[in-house]
Design a protein around this motif. Sequence first.
Motif, PDB file in Angstrom:
ATOM      1  N   HIS A  63       0.814  -1.209   0.000  1.00 30.28           N
ATOM      2  CA  HIS A  63       0.000   0.000   0.000  1.00 30.28           C
ATOM      3  C   HIS A  63       0.855   1.270   0.000  1.00 30.28           C
ATOM      4  N   GLY A  64       2.128   1.113  -0.330  1.00 38.79           N
ATOM      5  CA  GLY A  64       2.989   2.272  -0.497  1.00 38.79           C
ATOM      6  C   GLY A  64       3.569   2.860   0.775  1.00 38.79           C
ATOM      7  N   GLN A  65       3.425   2.152   1.881  1.00 40.44           N
ATOM      8  CA  GLN A  65       3.994   2.637   3.137  1.00 40.44           C
ATOM      9  C   GLN A  65       5.486   2.335   3.182  1.00 40.44           C
ATOM     10  N   ARG A  66       6.219   3.175   3.874  1.00 42.67           N
ATOM     11  CA  ARG A  66       7.617   2.882   4.197  1.00 42.67           C
ATOM     12  C   ARG A  66       7.573   2.005   5.431  1.00 42.67           C
ATOM     13  N   VAL A  67       8.273   0.881   5.412  1.00 49.72           N
ATOM     14  CA  VAL A  67       8.212  -0.095   6.501  1.00 49.72           C
ATOM     15  C   VAL A  67       9.596  -0.316   7.082  1.00 49.72           C
ATOM     16  N   ARG A  68       9.647  -0.266   8.415  1.00 48.56           N
ATOM     17  CA  ARG A  68      10.862  -0.623   9.150  1.00 48.56           C
ATOM     18  C   ARG A  68      10.517  -1.810  10.032  1.00 48.56           C
ATOM     19  N   VAL A  69      11.240  -2.910   9.855  1.00 41.75           N
ATOM     20  CA  VAL A  69      11.074  -4.083  10.711  1.00 41.75           C
ATOM     21  C   VAL A  69      12.134  -3.981  11.801  1.00 41.75           C
ATOM     22  N   LEU A  70      11.685  -3.919  13.043  1.00 43.06           N
ATOM     23  CA  LEU A  70      12.587  -3.758  14.185  1.00 43.06           C
ATOM     24  C   LEU A  70      13.098  -5.141  14.590  1.00 43.06           C
ATOM     25  N   THR A  71      14.238  -5.517  14.020  1.00 39.13           N
ATOM     26  CA  THR A  71      14.710  -6.893  14.073  1.00 39.13           C
ATOM     27  C   THR A  71      14.994  -7.421  15.474  1.00 39.13           C
ATOM     28  N   ASP A  72      15.345  -6.540  16.397  1.00 42.32           N
ATOM     29  CA  ASP A  72      15.584  -7.012  17.760  1.00 42.32           C
ATOM     30  C   ASP A  72      14.291  -7.061  18.579  1.00 42.32           C
TER      31      ASP A  72
END
Length: 80
Positions: A42-51
């Motif tokens: 849907h065009g969002q910028r996504v950050r996956v917080l790996t910790d």
Amino acid sequence: MLSEAGSSVHNLLDEHGVDVIDVAGIATDYCVRASALDALSHGQRVRVLTDLVAGVAPRSSEAALAELAHAGAELVDTGA
């Protein structure tokens, strides 16, 4: 997914000017993966917080993170 008022989550995010989604949670290889891919589509910028994620299985979790990075998600270690 629709809210009680009938708006989709994506519409609510757009209405409130949210353009970056931070994703954390359990089941990296299922729920985290699906949520992040949905937001990216849907065009969002996504950050996956790996910790701040935990997977069901190491191999599938690593594959999910690789897939998310390839799809455009930013993998971030918060240092928490």
